[in-house]
Design an enzyme around this catalytic site. Structure first.
Site, mmCIF file in Angstrom:
data_model
loop_
_atom_site.group_PDB
_atom_site.id
_atom_site.type_symbol
_atom_site.label_atom_id
_atom_site.label_comp_id
_atom_site.label_asym_id
_atom_site.label_seq_id
_atom_site.Cartn_x
_atom_site.Cartn_y
_atom_site.Cartn_z
ATOM 1 N N THR A 13 49.270 48.360 27.436
ATOM 2 C CA THR A 13 50.673 48.268 27.021
ATOM 3 C C THR A 13 50.831 47.767 25.591
ATOM 4 O O THR A 13 51.741 48.198 24.868
ATOM 5 C CB THR A 13 51.415 47.303 27.992
ATOM 6 O OG1 THR A 13 51.457 47.920 29.269
ATOM 7 C CG2 THR A 13 52.822 46.993 27.542
ATOM 8 N N ASP A 58 45.301 53.817 29.568
ATOM 9 C CA ASP A 58 46.123 52.975 30.434
ATOM 10 C C ASP A 58 45.089 52.427 31.429
ATOM 11 O O ASP A 58 44.325 53.209 32.016
ATOM 12 C CB ASP A 58 47.176 53.863 31.111
ATOM 13 C CG ASP A 58 48.282 53.073 31.750
ATOM 14 O OD1 ASP A 58 48.001 51.993 32.299
ATOM 15 O OD2 ASP A 58 49.431 53.537 31.715
ATOM 16 N N SER A 59 44.989 51.121 31.606
ATOM 17 C CA SER A 59 43.781 50.578 32.227
ATOM 18 C C SER A 59 43.508 50.958 33.690
ATOM 19 O O SER A 59 42.382 50.799 34.143
ATOM 20 C CB SER A 59 43.720 49.064 32.030
ATOM 21 O OG SER A 59 44.555 48.387 32.924
ATOM 22 N N ASP A 91 46.491 45.744 33.860
ATOM 23 C CA ASP A 91 46.301 46.114 35.274
ATOM 24 C C ASP A 91 44.878 45.870 35.761
ATOM 25 O O ASP A 91 44.670 45.376 36.876
ATOM 26 C CB ASP A 91 46.667 47.587 35.503
ATOM 27 C CG ASP A 91 48.166 47.815 35.411
ATOM 28 O OD1 ASP A 91 48.932 46.839 35.443
ATOM 29 O OD2 ASP A 91 48.581 48.996 35.312
ATOM 30 N N THR A 282 37.383 35.786 50.414
ATOM 31 C CA THR A 282 38.642 35.519 51.106
ATOM 32 C C THR A 282 39.830 36.215 50.438
ATOM 33 O O THR A 282 39.853 36.381 49.219
ATOM 34 C CB THR A 282 38.920 34.002 51.206
ATOM 35 O OG1 THR A 282 40.212 33.812 51.784
ATOM 36 C CG2 THR A 282 38.875 33.303 49.865
ATOM 37 N N GLN A 283 40.799 36.602 51.261
ATOM 38 C CA GLN A 283 42.042 37.159 50.726
ATOM 39 C C GLN A 283 42.906 36.073 50.092
ATOM 40 O O GLN A 283 43.862 36.371 49.378
ATOM 41 C CB GLN A 283 42.846 37.827 51.854
ATOM 42 C CG GLN A 283 42.163 39.033 52.445
ATOM 43 C CD GLN A 283 42.947 39.650 53.598
ATOM 44 O OE1 GLN A 283 44.099 39.290 53.861
ATOM 45 N NE2 GLN A 283 42.321 40.578 54.294
ATOM 46 N N CYS A 284 42.587 34.813 50.401
ATOM 47 C CA CYS A 284 43.392 33.719 49.848
ATOM 48 C C CYS A 284 43.146 33.610 48.348
ATOM 49 O O CYS A 284 42.031 33.837 47.861
ATOM 50 C CB CYS A 284 43.026 32.396 50.504
ATOM 51 S SG CYS A 284 43.381 32.352 52.247
HETATM 52 N N1 ASP Z 1 49.468 49.917 32.824
HETATM 53 C C1 ASP Z 1 49.156 49.027 31.731
HETATM 54 C C2 ASP Z 1 47.659 48.948 31.623
HETATM 55 O O1 ASP Z 1 47.050 48.260 32.404
HETATM 56 C C3 ASP Z 1 49.774 47.699 31.967
HETATM 57 C C4 ASP Z 1 49.570 46.689 30.876
HETATM 58 O O2 ASP Z 1 48.832 46.861 29.933
HETATM 59 O O3 ASP Z 1 50.209 45.615 30.970
HETATM 60 O O4 ASP Z 1 47.064 49.579 30.772
#
Ligand code: ASP
Length: 348
Positions: A13, A58-59, A91, A282-284
């Site tokens: 982003t 975009d990650s 992400d 763990t999911q925690c």
């Molecule tokens: N979708 C974007 C990414 O991960 C979100 C971000 O950068 O905040 O590339």
């Protein structure tokens, strides 16, 4: 001499532009914005070089091959810079930061992953602050770890999780204190910072140990599965089919899973007998796996599941991919999976 920082700009982003109502990474757009912004010409900033990746991602599109490419890029530039920044989407930044931590064995300089929730092109954004803080820290704070900088904290990269899809304080390190807190002053918690070798072996600035790059193979033959009430043995068996070689099983609480269905446990035992490495995380968000606490946990240890202790699922997945790439002996993978390699887990 002025400090030098290398920026590996992978996408995210931070450098995106609004095109037809949607954000997209556009080549050279970030560099143009930075060139036009006086803040990035401030004399206190280090000299920096931006290496733009092609394509910018975009990650969610990042793969283990991209992690290896970033690690190789940093190693190629290692001798020429004081510190490194990886500009990355939020992400999957926690996965990339973890993967880099494992691949860059013996790291002696800061590598700081950062990005933003709002792009630099918007009037109100978190991009400028994050990028300027990363530049100053990479240049002047010799923290020899892969870190993740966001909002007001510098975290150990292999300890973070993304916890907020909207807020500026988007990352947390639930089981490890921040390496630094950014307020009016920058407070580094040096007691937490890991050294690549014992201080007795010399001064880091003059005797930098060699970095030992070991990349993660693509395709990653590892997976992660979050347990949910009612998951059938058949679903589990399907996930554990070849080519899977390693699984992070995200269990309940202190590492517990259902034990009333013998078929469920049998599927796990059969996979382990075939050589699949299964790690219990763990999911925690906070706390650790302790397979001795409940019968629903010890049953898993009895059939050969490994404790992931307090590792994040992101760290466990990338560590498993790394170890399966670099170790040919499955017993060595299992042993190292439960050892603390880069500060990713707190040993019991
Ligand atoms: N979708 C974007 C990414 O991960 C979100 C971000 O950068 O905040 O590339």
């Amino acid at each position: 001499m002025s400090k030098r920082v290398y920026i590996a700009y992978t996408g995210g982003t931070i450098g995106m532009q609004l095109v037809d109502g949607r954000y997209l990474p556009i080549p050279n757009f970030l560099q143009q914005l930075m060139a036009d912004n006086p803040a990035f010409h401030h004399p206190e900033l280090p000299h920096f070089t931006i290496h733009q990746y092609d394509p910018l991602l975009d990650s969610p599109n990042m793969t283990p091959g991209d992690w290896s490419r970033i690690a190789t890029d940093i190693c190629d530039q290692y001798d020429d810079y004081d510190g490194f920044i990886v500009l990355h989407g939020t992400d999957t930044m926690a996965y990339t930061a973890s993967a880099l931590a494992f691949m860059l064995d013996g790291l002696g300089k800061p590598v700081i992953c950062t990005g933003s929730q709002i792009p630099l092109c918007e009037l109100r954004n978190d991009a400028q602050d994050n990028l300027i803080a990363a530049l100053l820290l990479a240049a002047h704070y010799p923290i020899p770890e892969v870190c993740l900088l966001f909002h007001s904290h510098l975290f150990r990269g292999c300890r973070v999780v993304k916890v907020d899809a909207d807020g500026f304080d988007a990352f947390q390190s639930p089981n490890c204190p921040p390496l630094a807190t950014l307020g009016i002053a920058v407070e580094v918690n040096w007691a937490v910072v890991q050294r690549p070798f014992p201080p007795s072996q010399g001064d880091l600035s003059t005797h930098l140990p060699p970095i030992n790059l070991q990349t993660i193979r693509e395709p990653g033959e590892v997976g992660a599965l979050r347990l949910y009430p009612g998951m059938s043995a058949r679903i589990l068996a399907n996930v554990l089919q070849p080519p899977l070689r390693g699984l992070v099983l995200e269990t309940y609480g202190a590492g517990n899973a259902p034990t009333n269905d013998p078929a469920f446990l049998q599927v796990l035992a059969d996979a382990i007998a075939r050589g699949v490495v299964i790690v219990d995380c763990t999911q925690c968000l906070r706390g650790t796996v302790d397979l001795s606490k409940y019968a629903t946990g010890s049953a898993l240890a009895d059939i050969g599941l490994l404790s992931g202790y307090d590792m994040t699922a992101e760290a466990a997945l990338t560590k498993l991919a790394y170890l399966l790439s670099v170790e040919s002996d499955i017993e060595a993978v299992k042993t190292k999976m439960q050892q603390n390699l880069r500060g990713e887990l707190t040993p019991p």
